[in-house]
Design a protein around this motif. Structure first.
Motif, PDB file in Angstrom:
ATOM      1  N   THR A   1     -13.838 -15.145  -4.548  1.00  0.00           N
ATOM      2  CA  THR A   1     -13.228 -13.853  -4.845  1.00  0.00           C
ATOM      3  C   THR A   1     -12.183 -13.506  -3.787  1.00  0.00           C
ATOM      4  O   THR A   1     -11.108 -12.988  -4.107  1.00  0.00           O
ATOM      5  CB  THR A   1     -14.313 -12.762  -4.941  1.00  0.00           C
ATOM      6  OG1 THR A   1     -15.212 -13.126  -6.000  1.00  0.00           O
ATOM      7  CG2 THR A   1     -13.712 -11.404  -5.226  1.00  0.00           C
TER       8      THR A   1
ATOM      9  N   SER B   1      -2.540 -11.121   3.805  1.00  0.00           N
ATOM     10  CA  SER B   1      -2.885 -11.838   2.571  1.00  0.00           C
ATOM     11  C   SER B   1      -2.687 -13.335   2.756  1.00  0.00           C
ATOM     12  O   SER B   1      -3.530 -14.136   2.325  1.00  0.00           O
ATOM     13  CB  SER B   1      -2.035 -11.334   1.402  1.00  0.00           C
ATOM     14  OG  SER B   1      -2.390 -10.024   1.053  1.00  0.00           O
TER      15      SER B   1
ATOM     16  N   TYR C   1      -8.231 -12.547  -4.496  1.00  0.00           N
ATOM     17  CA  TYR C   1      -7.582 -11.338  -3.988  1.00  0.00           C
ATOM     18  C   TYR C   1      -6.423 -11.699  -3.058  1.00  0.00           C
ATOM     19  O   TYR C   1      -5.346 -11.108  -3.141  1.00  0.00           O
ATOM     20  CB  TYR C   1      -8.577 -10.462  -3.225  1.00  0.00           C
ATOM     21  CG  TYR C   1      -9.553  -9.695  -4.072  1.00  0.00           C
ATOM     22  CD1 TYR C   1      -9.182  -9.054  -5.245  1.00  0.00           C
ATOM     23  CD2 TYR C   1     -10.880  -9.579  -3.663  1.00  0.00           C
ATOM     24  CE1 TYR C   1     -10.095  -8.323  -5.991  1.00  0.00           C
ATOM     25  CE2 TYR C   1     -11.798  -8.842  -4.398  1.00  0.00           C
ATOM     26  CZ  TYR C   1     -11.400  -8.228  -5.562  1.00  0.00           C
ATOM     27  OH  TYR C   1     -12.306  -7.491  -6.293  1.00  0.00           O
TER      28      TYR C   1
ATOM     29  N   GLY D   1      -9.877  -1.259  -3.666  1.00  0.00           N
ATOM     30  CA  GLY D   1      -9.776  -1.528  -5.104  1.00  0.00           C
ATOM     31  C   GLY D   1      -9.071  -0.411  -5.841  1.00  0.00           C
ATOM     32  O   GLY D   1      -8.275  -0.651  -6.753  1.00  0.00           O
TER      33      GLY D   1
ATOM     34  N   ALA E   1      -5.376  -0.681  -4.870  1.00  0.00           N
ATOM     35  CA  ALA E   1      -4.746  -1.791  -5.593  1.00  0.00           C
ATOM     36  C   ALA E   1      -4.511  -1.433  -7.058  1.00  0.00           C
ATOM     37  O   ALA E   1      -3.486  -1.812  -7.638  1.00  0.00           O
ATOM     38  CB  ALA E   1      -5.596  -3.052  -5.486  1.00  0.00           C
TER      39      ALA E   1
ATOM     40  N   THR F   1      -3.385 -12.935  -4.907  1.00  0.00           N
ATOM     41  CA  THR F   1      -2.665 -11.833  -5.543  1.00  0.00           C
ATOM     42  C   THR F   1      -1.786 -11.116  -4.527  1.00  0.00           C
ATOM     43  O   THR F   1      -0.601 -10.883  -4.770  1.00  0.00           O
ATOM     44  CB  THR F   1      -3.648 -10.849  -6.200  1.00  0.00           C
ATOM     45  OG1 THR F   1      -4.422 -11.555  -7.173  1.00  0.00           O
ATOM     46  CG2 THR F   1      -2.918  -9.691  -6.858  1.00  0.00           C
TER      47      THR F   1
ATOM     48  N   LEU G   1      -9.155  -6.172   0.213  1.00  0.00           N
ATOM     49  CA  LEU G   1     -10.147  -6.655  -0.742  1.00  0.00           C
ATOM     50  C   LEU G   1     -10.590  -8.077  -0.401  1.00  0.00           C
ATOM     51  O   LEU G   1     -11.784  -8.399  -0.455  1.00  0.00           O
ATOM     52  CB  LEU G   1      -9.594  -6.607  -2.169  1.00  0.00           C
ATOM     53  CG  LEU G   1      -9.481  -5.214  -2.779  1.00  0.00           C
ATOM     54  CD1 LEU G   1      -8.601  -5.245  -4.032  1.00  0.00           C
ATOM     55  CD2 LEU G   1     -10.861  -4.661  -3.098  1.00  0.00           C
ATOM     56  N   ALA G   2      -9.631  -8.926  -0.029  1.00  0.00           N
ATOM     57  CA  ALA G   2      -9.946 -10.312   0.344  1.00  0.00           C
ATOM     58  C   ALA G   2     -10.818 -10.345   1.591  1.00  0.00           C
ATOM     59  O   ALA G   2     -11.813 -11.088   1.650  1.00  0.00           O
ATOM     60  CB  ALA G   2      -8.660 -11.107   0.565  1.00  0.00           C
TER      61      ALA G   2
ATOM     62  N   TRP H   1      -4.694  -5.643  -1.379  1.00  0.00           N
ATOM     63  CA  TRP H   1      -5.250  -6.940  -1.789  1.00  0.00           C
ATOM     64  C   TRP H   1      -5.820  -7.681  -0.579  1.00  0.00           C
ATOM     65  O   TRP H   1      -6.871  -8.321  -0.682  1.00  0.00           O
ATOM     66  CB  TRP H   1      -4.193  -7.777  -2.507  1.00  0.00           C
ATOM     67  CG  TRP H   1      -3.765  -7.174  -3.797  1.00  0.00           C
ATOM     68  CD1 TRP H   1      -2.587  -6.548  -4.072  1.00  0.00           C
ATOM     69  CD2 TRP H   1      -4.533  -7.102  -5.006  1.00  0.00           C
ATOM     70  NE1 TRP H   1      -2.579  -6.099  -5.371  1.00  0.00           N
ATOM     71  CE2 TRP H   1      -3.757  -6.425  -5.963  1.00  0.00           C
ATOM     72  CE3 TRP H   1      -5.807  -7.545  -5.366  1.00  0.00           C
ATOM     73  CZ2 TRP H   1      -4.205  -6.184  -7.263  1.00  0.00           C
ATOM     74  CZ3 TRP H   1      -6.255  -7.305  -6.656  1.00  0.00           C
ATOM     75  CH2 TRP H   1      -5.453  -6.633  -7.589  1.00  0.00           C
TER      76      TRP H   1
END
Length: 142
Positions: A60, A100, A64, A32, A35, A67, A48-49, A45
């Motif tokens: 959530t 991602s 993430y 975080g 990012a 993004t 975070l995902a 990201w």
């Protein structure tokens, strides 16, 4: 190592690296915070995902991952990508985008977005069969 595409398809796309962001992630800095400092860093990201999904929060994770996916698409286009063609897993800076994309598909499936999940899975396979295999193996789904 640059390879010539003998099949006549589009050339592979290699994203530029962000050494400072990569070093921060590799040093264990919270994704975080990375990012926030480097919002274009798809790897942050993706991390975070992955964390959100691992904690059971697919919504959530989806946000993430989306993004990171869109930030990666922006970078791919700036690097000359025309909407298709290889994005090699072997090139470390490509991995944030590919992770991602993978997480977008996984989290889409978890929230019932089956068409999106399949589109992402196909896009990942088309971009890098290696990434699809490695990420599936890491998740325990071969």
């Amino acid at each position: 190592m640059e390879r010539q595409n003998l099949l006549g398809g589009p050339p592979a796309t290699y994203l530029p690296g962000n050494e400072e962001a990569a070093a921060a992630l590799n040093a264990g800095e919270a994704p975080g915070k990375v990012a926030a400092r480097f919002p274009a860093c798809s790897a942050a990201w993706a991390a975070l995902a992955e964390r959100a999904f691992g904690q059971g929060d697919a919504v959530t994770a989806y946000a993430y991952a989306r993004t990171g996916y869109h930030r990666g698409l922006d970078q791919l286009r700036r690097a000359g990508w025309k909407g298709h063609g290889p994005v090699p897993w072997e090139h470390e800076p490509n991995r944030g985008f590919l992770r991602s994309l993978y997480m977008l598909g996984v989290s889409a499936a978890a929230v019932g977005e089956d068409d999106e999940a399949e589109r992402c899975a196909q896009f990942l396979r088309d971009s890098s069969a290696t990434a699809a295999a490695v990420l599936a193996a890491e998740a325990g789904a071969e």
